[in-house]
Design a protein around this motif. Structure first.
Motif, PDB file in Angstrom:
ATOM      1  N   CYS A   1       0.827  -1.199   0.000  1.00  0.00           N
ATOM      2  CA  CYS A   1       0.000   0.000   0.000  1.00  0.00           C
ATOM      3  C   CYS A   1       0.865   1.254   0.000  1.00  0.00           C
ATOM      4  O   CYS A   1       0.589   2.219  -0.730  1.00  0.00           O
ATOM      5  CB  CYS A   1      -0.938   0.002   1.209  1.00  0.00           C
ATOM      6  SG  CYS A   1      -2.041   1.445   1.286  1.00  0.00           S
ATOM      7  N   PHE A   2       1.919   1.256   0.795  1.00  0.00           N
ATOM      8  CA  PHE A   2       2.815   2.414   0.875  1.00  0.00           C
ATOM      9  C   PHE A   2       3.478   2.678  -0.470  1.00  0.00           C
ATOM     10  O   PHE A   2       3.526   3.822  -0.952  1.00  0.00           O
ATOM     11  CB  PHE A   2       3.876   2.162   1.949  1.00  0.00           C
ATOM     12  CG  PHE A   2       4.784   3.334   2.205  1.00  0.00           C
ATOM     13  CD1 PHE A   2       4.421   4.313   3.114  1.00  0.00           C
ATOM     14  CD2 PHE A   2       5.989   3.467   1.524  1.00  0.00           C
ATOM     15  CE1 PHE A   2       5.253   5.409   3.344  1.00  0.00           C
ATOM     16  CE2 PHE A   2       6.821   4.549   1.755  1.00  0.00           C
ATOM     17  CZ  PHE A   2       6.453   5.527   2.665  1.00  0.00           C
ATOM     18  N   LYS A   3       3.987   1.624  -1.098  1.00  0.00           N
ATOM     19  CA  LYS A   3       4.666   1.799  -2.385  1.00  0.00           C
ATOM     20  C   LYS A   3       3.683   2.184  -3.484  1.00  0.00           C
ATOM     21  O   LYS A   3       4.003   2.983  -4.369  1.00  0.00           O
ATOM     22  CB  LYS A   3       5.414   0.512  -2.745  1.00  0.00           C
ATOM     23  CG  LYS A   3       6.604   0.223  -1.840  1.00  0.00           C
ATOM     24  CD  LYS A   3       7.253  -1.118  -2.169  1.00  0.00           C
ATOM     25  CE  LYS A   3       8.415  -1.400  -1.231  1.00  0.00           C
ATOM     26  NZ  LYS A   3       9.032  -2.718  -1.474  1.00  0.00           N
ATOM     27  N   TYR A   4       2.491   1.610  -3.430  1.00  0.00           N
ATOM     28  CA  TYR A   4       1.474   1.966  -4.416  1.00  0.00           C
ATOM     29  C   TYR A   4       1.060   3.431  -4.253  1.00  0.00           C
ATOM     30  O   TYR A   4       0.868   4.147  -5.239  1.00  0.00           O
ATOM     31  CB  TYR A   4       0.253   1.056  -4.253  1.00  0.00           C
ATOM     32  CG  TYR A   4      -0.905   1.421  -5.142  1.00  0.00           C
ATOM     33  CD1 TYR A   4      -0.866   1.150  -6.508  1.00  0.00           C
ATOM     34  CD2 TYR A   4      -2.042   2.050  -4.618  1.00  0.00           C
ATOM     35  CE1 TYR A   4      -1.936   1.507  -7.333  1.00  0.00           C
ATOM     36  CE2 TYR A   4      -3.106   2.400  -5.431  1.00  0.00           C
ATOM     37  CZ  TYR A   4      -3.048   2.124  -6.788  1.00  0.00           C
ATOM     38  OH  TYR A   4      -4.104   2.487  -7.594  1.00  0.00           O
ATOM     39  N   ALA A   5       0.937   3.867  -3.005  1.00  0.00           N
ATOM     40  CA  ALA A   5       0.500   5.231  -2.730  1.00  0.00           C
ATOM     41  C   ALA A   5       1.530   6.257  -3.184  1.00  0.00           C
ATOM     42  O   ALA A   5       1.186   7.254  -3.831  1.00  0.00           O
ATOM     43  CB  ALA A   5       0.213   5.395  -1.239  1.00  0.00           C
ATOM     44  N   TRP A   6       2.785   6.022  -2.850  1.00  0.00           N
ATOM     45  CA  TRP A   6       3.826   7.017  -3.116  1.00  0.00           C
ATOM     46  C   TRP A   6       4.475   6.869  -4.479  1.00  0.00           C
ATOM     47  O   TRP A   6       4.863   7.864  -5.094  1.00  0.00           O
ATOM     48  CB  TRP A   6       4.893   6.956  -2.025  1.00  0.00           C
ATOM     49  CG  TRP A   6       4.407   7.435  -0.698  1.00  0.00           C
ATOM     50  CD1 TRP A   6       3.809   6.687   0.272  1.00  0.00           C
ATOM     51  CD2 TRP A   6       4.447   8.767  -0.196  1.00  0.00           C
ATOM     52  NE1 TRP A   6       3.479   7.473   1.347  1.00  0.00           N
ATOM     53  CE2 TRP A   6       3.867   8.751   1.094  1.00  0.00           C
ATOM     54  CE3 TRP A   6       4.925   9.977  -0.704  1.00  0.00           C
ATOM     55  CZ2 TRP A   6       3.745   9.902   1.870  1.00  0.00           C
ATOM     56  CZ3 TRP A   6       4.813  11.122   0.074  1.00  0.00           C
ATOM     57  CH2 TRP A   6       4.228  11.080   1.340  1.00  0.00           C
ATOM     58  N   LEU A   7       4.624   5.622  -4.947  1.00  0.00           N
ATOM     59  CA  LEU A   7       5.332   5.387  -6.205  1.00  0.00           C
ATOM     60  C   LEU A   7       4.391   5.052  -7.353  1.00  0.00           C
ATOM     61  O   LEU A   7       4.780   5.103  -8.514  1.00  0.00           O
ATOM     62  CB  LEU A   7       6.348   4.250  -6.036  1.00  0.00           C
ATOM     63  CG  LEU A   7       7.294   4.340  -4.823  1.00  0.00           C
ATOM     64  CD1 LEU A   7       8.272   3.176  -4.828  1.00  0.00           C
ATOM     65  CD2 LEU A   7       8.029   5.672  -4.815  1.00  0.00           C
TER      66      LEU A   7
END
Length: 282
Positions: A237-243
């Motif tokens: 979720c973090f990588k999808y959100a930011w990247l």
């Protein structure tokens, strides 16, 4: 003075619900929690030359190593995201989780001297660990944001509204580290081997978590197992959100949340049970 005229301001009881986090009492001792946080933060860099600069050195050098080994030699996929930013995102999250878990897992054994001399809600200690490591995470997150802005200006990342879920992701990590840490700290009061096993296990656990690779690169049984890893939903979720990359879906985060809540509940039960008699075995 008659007994009927005495008014007690504090009552220490040995019996309370095993499910009770006793957060109300912890809040009453918030000044003590603050002192623990300050102590942990200061003692980490006492008598060091570089001091808080180590907050930056660790993720920078780790990112460089991952970039060379996993990015250039092993050529692991990053789903099209810039390699430096992809690895730094995983390292920033992992450092917070592993630091919290390692420190929380030794709460009883490392603080037996304090626990045996004065009363305070024992939960104040692991909570202070989570908060002190949150300060370290904030510094490293600042480094991530600087590099993120660079790639954002270049147009190489496509963030989305899931960025707003970042505080919730951090909360989930803290709850997971707190719950698992309380379980392991309770076990180490009787079995010191658990601490050595945990140090080894955390290293292995990192490779079972999508820190240096995306879950999209896994196949078959490995992808299924990774799907039920409590940290997978958080990292993806973090990588999808930011990247703007990855195979993230809401179901993944819901599974992570459910497992983490269960682990925190078990950790609370075990912690409350062991804190009554751990001084006899430490």
């Amino acid at each position: 003075m008659n007994n009927t005229e005495q008014q007690w301001t504090e009552t220490i009881e040995s019996k309370h619900s095993l499910f009770d986090l006793n957060l109300k009492e912890v809040w009453r001792y918030k000044d003590l929690v603050y002192m623990f946080v300050k102590r942990d933060f200061v003692s980490s860099f006492k008598q060091t030359i570089l001091g808080p600069i180590w907050f930056f050195i660790n993720p920078i050098f780790t990112t460089i190593v991952y970039l060379v080994i996993f990015g250039n030699i092993a050529k692991l996929s990053t789903d099209g995201a810039p390699k430096i930013l992809f690895y730094l995102a995983g390292i920033t999250l992992w450092n917070y989780f592993s630091s919290c878990l390692n420190a929380t897992s030794t709460v009883f054994t490392a603080n037996a001297g304090i626990f045996g001399k004065v009363y305070f809600p024992r939960l104040a200690m692991p909570i202070s660990i989570v908060l002190s490591n949150l300060m370290r995470f904030g510094v490293q997150m600042g480094l991530f944001l600087l590099i993120f802005l660079y790639y954002l200006v270049k147009g190489e990342v496509q963030p989305n509204w899931w960025i707003l879920a970042t505080p919730f992701l951090i909360l989930l990590m803290a709850m997971f580290a707190l719950g698992a840490g309380m379980i392991f700290s309770s076990l180490t009061t009787k079995y010191r081997d658990v601490q050595m096993l945990l140090s080894f296990g955390i290293t292995l656990y990192m490779y079972a978590t999508p820190v240096i690779y995306p879950i999209s690169s896994l196949r078959g049984i490995f992808k299924t197992l990774a799907f039920y890893n409590p940290l997978t939903g958080i990292f993806e979720c973090f990588k999808y959100a930011w990247l703007g990359v990855g195979d993230f879906n809401v179901k993944m985060l819901l599974i992570s949340s459910a497992i983490i809540i269960l682990i925190l509940a078990v950790g609370t039960i075990v912690f409350n049970k062991v804190e009554k008699s751990f001084m006899d075995t430490v």
